[in-house]
Design an enzyme around this catalytic site. Structure first.
Site, PDB file in Angstrom:
ATOM      1  N   GLY A 183       0.806  -1.211   0.000  1.00 59.77           N
ATOM      2  CA  GLY A 183       0.000   0.000   0.000  1.00 59.77           C
ATOM      3  C   GLY A 183       0.836   1.257   0.000  1.00 59.77           C
ATOM      4  CB  THR A 240       0.254   4.513   4.328  1.00 59.80           C
ATOM      5  OG1 THR A 240      -0.826   5.288   3.819  1.00 59.80           O
ATOM      6  CG2 THR A 240       0.774   5.186   5.592  1.00 59.80           C
ATOM      7  CG  ASP A 277      -0.169  -4.838   5.413  1.00 57.56           C
ATOM      8  OD1 ASP A 277      -0.135  -4.034   4.466  1.00 57.56           O
ATOM      9  OD2 ASP A 277      -0.526  -6.024   5.291  1.00 57.56           O
ATOM     10  N   GLY A 278      -0.846  -1.714   5.578  1.00 55.86           N
ATOM     11  CA  GLY A 278      -1.933  -0.765   5.407  1.00 55.86           C
ATOM     12  C   GLY A 278      -3.285  -1.423   5.562  1.00 55.86           C
ATOM     13  CB  ALA A 279      -6.248  -1.204   6.690  1.00 63.01           C
ATOM     14  CE  LYS A 332      -3.918  -6.040   5.496  1.00 62.43           C
ATOM     15  NZ  LYS A 332      -3.343  -4.922   4.690  1.00 62.43           N
ATOM     16  N   GLY A 333      -7.181  -5.954   1.268  1.00 62.06           N
ATOM     17  CA  GLY A 333      -7.242  -6.732   0.042  1.00 62.06           C
ATOM     18  C   GLY A 333      -7.406  -5.922  -1.219  1.00 62.06           C
ATOM     19  N   GLY A 334      -7.347  -4.594  -1.094  1.00 59.76           N
ATOM     20  CA  GLY A 334      -7.423  -3.758  -2.285  1.00 59.76           C
ATOM     21  C   GLY A 334      -6.299  -4.049  -3.265  1.00 59.76           C
ATOM     22  CD  GLU A 354      -1.834  -7.189   2.430  1.00 61.21           C
ATOM     23  OE1 GLU A 354      -1.252  -6.320   1.741  1.00 61.21           O
ATOM     24  OE2 GLU A 354      -3.061  -7.195   2.607  1.00 61.21           O
TER      25      GLU A 354
END
Length: 232
Positions: free
Chosen positions: A35, A37, A90-92, A103-105, A112
């Site tokens: 991601g 960020t 990790d991002g979200a 998550k999962g975009g 993850e």
């Protein structure tokens, strides 16, 4: 707690990512997610390894994070070599105030989730647009291609509007790093993330869904004014 001021539109993301990277200590084995960020965190970890001569190795969750980590000079390892990680960053796509997340975009949520569950501490880095009172983002679900019709029908029976994710720069569906399909399922407002997670996990053919409950230890949230907040 607030971080430093920035001027660009992505400054809050950068502040959050840099701050999360500050949690990395010498000798750690860390997880690195996917991601925009998280990319700032990866860059900062590489910078700290170079400037502070830190002995740090990373397990990555996607080809994207792998390439970013290599470019940043971060030594890579695997869960086979290090089944327990010290820290995961990790991002979200969306997070609520109970620290439930979707998550999962980036179609990497299966790896993850494995990395998050293998870590002693999971830090999510987001921008403030990702925070919501209740989860209402569509849920990415990784699915065996053979089971796609069964999964679609089960989701429709649950009241969802599911769609197989289509690729942008090629014809056909998105294929994950694991060789599977992604179905994005819109459940509207998710009143009980735990219950929905259990229902999805019970459907044959689903490899993993993007609902993360009880995993996040702390959120680092970048703000439009260039600062960040953190909460848990």
């Amino acid at each position: 707690m607030k971080g430093r001021n920035k001027k660009t539109s992505d400054s809050g993301k950068e502040s959050a990512g840099v701050a999360a990277a500050g949690l990395v200590e010498d000798g750690m084995i860390i997880g690195l997610g996917t991601g925009s960020t998280t990319a700032y965190a990866i860059s900062e970890v590489g910078k700290r390894i170079n400037e502070e001569e830190l002995d740090v190795q990373a397990v990555v969750t996607s080809y994207q994070s792998e390439m970013l980590a290599i470019d940043a000079g971060i030594p890579l390892t695997s869960l086979s070599e290090h089944p327990e990680l010290d820290l995961d960053i990790d991002g979200a796509d969306q997070v609520d105030f109970e620290l439930n997340a979707i998550k999962g975009g980036g179609a990497a949520h299966t790896k993850e989730k494995v990395v998050a569950c293998s870590s002693k501490q999971f830090i999510a880095v987001i921008d403030e647009s990702k925070l919501s009172d209740k989860l209402n983002h569509s849920v990415p679900v990784e699915v065996l291609p053979y089971s796609r019709n069964l999964v679609l029908q089960n989701m429709q029976n649950m009241g969802a509007e599911p769609e197989i994710r289509q690729a942008v720069h090629k014809d056909g569906p998105v294929i994950t790093d694991n060789g599977n399909l992604i179905i994005d399922a819109d459940f509207d407002v998710i009143e009980n993330p735990n219950n929905l997670a259990s229902e999805l996990s019970a459907i044959p053919g689903i490899v993993e869904h993007g609902i993360f409950t009880g995993m996040i230890d702390e959120i680092y949230m970048g703000k439009k004014d260039g600062t960040f907040d953190k909460f848990k």
